[in-house]
Enzyme design. Structure first.
Site, PDB file in Angstrom:
ATOM      1  N   HIS A 247       0.802  -1.231   0.000  1.00 41.26           N
ATOM      2  CA  HIS A 247       0.000   0.000   0.000  1.00 41.26           C
ATOM      3  C   HIS A 247       0.830   1.273   0.000  1.00 41.26           C
ATOM      4  O   HIS A 247       0.264   2.371  -0.003  1.00 41.26           O
ATOM      5  CB  HIS A 247      -0.978   0.022   1.168  1.00 41.26           C
ATOM      6  CG  HIS A 247      -0.309   0.227   2.504  1.00 41.26           C
ATOM      7  ND1 HIS A 247       0.202  -0.807   3.234  1.00 41.26           N
ATOM      8  CD2 HIS A 247      -0.057   1.346   3.226  1.00 41.26           C
ATOM      9  CE1 HIS A 247       0.723  -0.349   4.352  1.00 41.26           C
ATOM     10  NE2 HIS A 247       0.587   0.967   4.382  1.00 41.26           N
TER      11      HIS A 247
HETATM   12  C1  UD1 Z   1      -2.557   5.524   5.459  1.00 39.60           C
HETATM   13  C2  UD1 Z   1      -1.312   6.156   6.060  1.00 39.60           C
HETATM   14  C3  UD1 Z   1      -0.143   5.184   5.996  1.00 39.60           C
HETATM   15  C4  UD1 Z   1      -0.516   3.860   6.636  1.00 39.60           C
HETATM   16  C5  UD1 Z   1      -1.798   3.324   6.012  1.00 39.60           C
HETATM   17  C6  UD1 Z   1      -2.238   2.096   6.770  1.00 39.60           C
HETATM   18  C7  UD1 Z   1      -1.099   8.596   5.804  1.00 39.60           C
HETATM   19  C8  UD1 Z   1      -0.451   9.672   5.043  1.00 39.60           C
HETATM   20  N1  UD1 Z   1      -0.921   7.347   5.329  1.00 39.60           N
HETATM   21  O1  UD1 Z   1      -2.278   5.281   4.092  1.00 39.60           O
HETATM   22  O2  UD1 Z   1       0.958   5.725   6.699  1.00 39.60           O
HETATM   23  O3  UD1 Z   1       0.533   2.948   6.433  1.00 39.60           O
HETATM   24  O4  UD1 Z   1      -2.846   4.313   6.128  1.00 39.60           O
HETATM   25  O5  UD1 Z   1      -3.145   1.324   6.037  1.00 39.60           O
HETATM   26  O6  UD1 Z   1      -1.728   8.844   6.782  1.00 39.60           O
HETATM   27  N2  UD1 Z   1      -9.512   4.179   1.145  1.00 39.60           N
HETATM   28  C9  UD1 Z   1     -10.675   3.449   1.048  1.00 39.60           C
HETATM   29  N3  UD1 Z   1     -11.284   3.084   2.213  1.00 39.60           N
HETATM   30  C10 UD1 Z   1     -10.808   3.391   3.432  1.00 39.60           C
HETATM   31  C11 UD1 Z   1      -9.630   4.138   3.514  1.00 39.60           C
HETATM   32  C12 UD1 Z   1      -8.989   4.523   2.369  1.00 39.60           C
HETATM   33  O7  UD1 Z   1     -11.149   3.150  -0.043  1.00 39.60           O
HETATM   34  O8  UD1 Z   1     -11.420   3.007   4.461  1.00 39.60           O
HETATM   35  C13 UD1 Z   1      -8.829   4.552  -0.111  1.00 39.60           C
HETATM   36  C14 UD1 Z   1      -9.211   5.925  -0.635  1.00 39.60           C
HETATM   37  O9  UD1 Z   1      -9.230   5.863  -2.026  1.00 39.60           O
HETATM   38  C15 UD1 Z   1      -8.037   6.783  -0.200  1.00 39.60           C
HETATM   39  C16 UD1 Z   1      -6.876   5.817  -0.236  1.00 39.60           C
HETATM   40  O10 UD1 Z   1      -7.421   4.566   0.146  1.00 39.60           O
HETATM   41  O11 UD1 Z   1      -7.843   7.890  -1.027  1.00 39.60           O
HETATM   42  C17 UD1 Z   1      -5.740   6.197   0.679  1.00 39.60           C
HETATM   43  O12 UD1 Z   1      -6.198   6.365   2.027  1.00 39.60           O
HETATM   44  P1  UD1 Z   1      -5.376   7.290   3.055  1.00 39.60           P
HETATM   45  O13 UD1 Z   1      -5.930   7.133   4.423  1.00 39.60           O
HETATM   46  O14 UD1 Z   1      -5.267   8.672   2.520  1.00 39.60           O
HETATM   47  O15 UD1 Z   1      -3.946   6.699   3.003  1.00 39.60           O
HETATM   48  P2  UD1 Z   1      -3.449   5.194   3.041  1.00 39.60           P
HETATM   49  O16 UD1 Z   1      -2.797   4.891   1.752  1.00 39.60           O
HETATM   50  O17 UD1 Z   1      -4.553   4.325   3.515  1.00 39.60           O
HETATM   51  N1  UDP Z   2      -3.723  -5.964   8.642  1.00 36.27           N
HETATM   52  C1  UDP Z   2      -5.013  -6.479   8.700  1.00 36.27           C
HETATM   53  N2  UDP Z   2      -5.626  -6.857   7.533  1.00 36.27           N
HETATM   54  C2  UDP Z   2      -5.020  -6.769   6.318  1.00 36.27           C
HETATM   55  C3  UDP Z   2      -3.710  -6.226   6.274  1.00 36.27           C
HETATM   56  C4  UDP Z   2      -3.097  -5.828   7.458  1.00 36.27           C
HETATM   57  O1  UDP Z   2      -5.583  -6.607   9.781  1.00 36.27           O
HETATM   58  O2  UDP Z   2      -5.640  -7.148   5.313  1.00 36.27           O
HETATM   59  C5  UDP Z   2      -3.080  -5.524   9.902  1.00 36.27           C
HETATM   60  C6  UDP Z   2      -1.684  -6.025  10.144  1.00 36.27           C
HETATM   61  O3  UDP Z   2      -1.691  -7.294  10.773  1.00 36.27           O
HETATM   62  C7  UDP Z   2      -1.119  -4.942  11.059  1.00 36.27           C
HETATM   63  C8  UDP Z   2      -1.783  -3.687  10.547  1.00 36.27           C
HETATM   64  O4  UDP Z   2      -2.940  -4.124   9.822  1.00 36.27           O
HETATM   65  O5  UDP Z   2      -1.531  -5.175  12.406  1.00 36.27           O
HETATM   66  C9  UDP Z   2      -0.848  -2.943   9.632  1.00 36.27           C
HETATM   67  O6  UDP Z   2      -1.529  -1.974   8.926  1.00 36.27           O
HETATM   68  P1  UDP Z   2      -1.038  -1.421   7.528  1.00 36.27           P
HETATM   69  O7  UDP Z   2      -0.169  -2.403   6.843  1.00 36.27           O
HETATM   70  O8  UDP Z   2      -2.256  -0.964   6.821  1.00 36.27           O
HETATM   71  O9  UDP Z   2      -0.229  -0.109   7.950  1.00 36.27           O
HETATM   72  P2  UDP Z   2       1.288   0.170   8.331  1.00 36.27           P
HETATM   73  O10 UDP Z   2       1.668  -0.732   9.441  1.00 36.27           O
HETATM   74  O11 UDP Z   2       2.102  -0.028   7.103  1.00 36.27           O
HETATM   75  O12 UDP Z   2       1.282   1.606   8.710  1.00 36.27           O
END
Ligand code: UD1
Ligand code: UDP
Length: 414
Positions: A247
């Site tokens: 991601h």
């Molecule tokens: C965010 C965090 C990242 C973290 C990740 C965990 C920031 C800048 N980034 O990234 O550090 O590792 O979460 O998963 O805060 N979206 C959905 N449904 C949701 C949420 C998001 O469809 O419930 C989609 C939307 O299109 C959105 C995109 O995901 O634009 C990105 O979501 P966003 O929260 O901005 O950043 P992440 O890539 O999820």
């Molecule tokens: N995780 C989850 N379901 C998934 C992928 C990840 O529950 O399909 C959990 C994972 O075990 C960990 C957390 O989500 O506890 C990590 O989140 P993510 O990878 O989105 O964010 P990051 O750690 O990179 O910020």
């Protein structure tokens, strides 16, 4: 803002005080324009946890639970940065987190749009709620926004997972974590390196607490829920497989990069099945690049916590760019191939089963793992210090002392 669910209050307060069922107070156009009226001071109000994105929930659960055991007053504010059931509510159901007192419903957007919406919503919330302390987690935009707003309202901030550094300023998380650490009155570190980074940046040592890793508390506390046989049957998983998650913007935002990664994942799938719960950020680009165009690629919706960690536990190896997954595989001792040029969690390499890889190295390393040659990393046998399931308790102990006598450790000389 796209995909922004409406702000809503919810019941079941973290301190067990019960539902209020009304919209958050102070949420009017007039009060949004009024100057902040926060008149509290350290210790004047409750502890307010700010969570917004998937990894936050996994880290906050043991802290909230340990504070509840000590009877401290607390609330949970969900910013709504993540909002799909599978990115948010499932974690509250599974991890024993109380339903948030309020969900600000900020949703998705550009960094500026999202951070602005977060700050506006949190300012109203903090102004009406007058927290004694705001606790923020990790390095997402919700973390940064809450730290900034609290600092400007003279509300003390505690940062859980402080001091991690990738030294890669192109990552939004690096910006978020560095700024948050400068704002925090209390920095809770998961590793000795993190303590060193904070000290090197001038954070006073009495603000830094090495407490271990609350994400690992959640993992260790859930070990008896990871039923690999049941998951295999329910999801019809192949006998052996690589589990994959991606991601990071650097991996999933640029169509050329995505096309290259998809080709590499297909080369992996030539050797072993690949099971990939797809994060919503990369879904469209990965699909457009034909990710599902290989018979041994198994694409899933994001999984709930228990199912995901069970999937990892039963896997032959993991391919990821997730921060949290690098840590979880360190404890589960599953070989972890991290598709990144750097990591803010080097302890997962020195004390775990993690290795940084380029996309071109990926298929060859998987074939080595399948041949029983391992990852070629020189990990020490011990897990990282204090990753023992008690980080939440240590944090709660520090917070209990701090709320009893907060002024001595205040960052901004209040
Ligand atoms: C965010 C965090 C990242 C973290 C990740 C965990 C920031 C800048 N980034 O990234 O550090 O590792 O979460 O998963 O805060 N979206 C959905 N449904 C949701 C949420 C998001 O469809 O419930 C989609 C939307 O299109 C959105 C995109 O995901 O634009 C990105 O979501 P966003 O929260 O901005 O950043 P992440 O890539 O999820
Ligand atoms: N995780 C989850 N379901 C998934 C992928 C990840 O529950 O399909 C959990 C994972 O075990 C960990 C957390 O989500 O506890 C990590 O989140 P993510 O990878 O989105 O964010 P990051 O750690 O990179 O910020």
């Amino acid at each position: 803002m796209s995909s922004a669910p409406a702000a809503r209050a919810s019941s079941d307060r973290a301190d067990g005080a019960g539902a209020d069922g009304e919209a958050a107070p102070g949420r009017t156009a007039e009060s949004a324009l009024a100057p902040p009226s926060y008149a509290g001071g350290p210790g004047a109000g409750e502890i307010v946890h700010i969570v917004g994105a998937r990894p936050n929930f996994v880290k906050a659960a043991p802290v909230v639970s340990a504070l509840a055991a000590r009877g401290l007053r607390q609330s949970v504010v969900h910013t709504g940065q993540h909002y799909d059931d599978r990115m948010s509510a499932v974690f509250f159901r599974e991890l024993g987190l109380p339903r948030p007192d309020v969900d600000l419903g900020v949703g998705s957007g550009s960094h500026a749009q999202q951070t602005a919406a977060l700050m506006t919503g949190l300012e109203e919330e903090f102004t009406s709620r007058s927290p004694g302390l705001v606790v923020v987690y990790g390095d997402v935009n919700s973390t940064l926004a809450a730290g900034l707003v609290a600092a400007k309202l003279h509300i003390p901030v505690a940062h859980v997972e402080a001091g991690l550094r990738s030294f890669d300023w192109s990552m939004p998380e690096e910006v978020n974590r560095r700024v948050t650490d400068q704002l925090a009155d209390l920095c809770f570190a998961t590793s000795p390196e993190a303590v060193g980074h904070l000290a090197a940046e001038g954070v006073a040592v009495d603000r830094i607490h090495l407490v271990g890793n609350p994400m690992i508390d959640t993992l260790l506390g859930s070990l008896d829920r990871f039923d690999t046989a049941a998951l295999r049957e329910r999801l019809d998983l192949p006998e052996s497989y690589v589990a994959a998650t991606l991601h990071r913007p650097a991996n999933v935002d640029d169509p050329d990069v995505v096309a290259r990664l998809v080709a590499r994942l297909h080369e992996v799938a030539d050797q072993i099945d690949v099971v990939m719960p797809v994060h919503p950020r990369g879904r469209a680009a990965l699909t457009a690049a034909g990710l599902d165009g290989h018979p041994r690629m198994h694409l899933l919706e994001p999984l709930g916590y228990v199912d995901f960690v069970t999937l990892v536990r039963a896997s032959t190896a993991v391919v990821t760019d997730s921060g949290g997954v690098q840590e979880e595989t360190t404890i589960l001792r599953v070989p972890c191939l991290t598709l990144r040029p750097n990591t803010e969690r080097p302890i997962t390499i020195t004390h775990g089963s993690n290795r940084l890889v380029t996309d071109s190295e990926l298929p060859g390393l998987v074939s080595k793992i399948l041949a029983g040659e391992g990852l070629g990393t020189a990990a020490v046998a011990d897990v990282p210090p204090l990753w023992d399931g008690r980080a939440g308790e240590r944090i709660a102990a520090v917070l209990a002392d701090w709320t009893a006598a907060p002024a001595a450790s205040a960052n901004r000389g209040a």
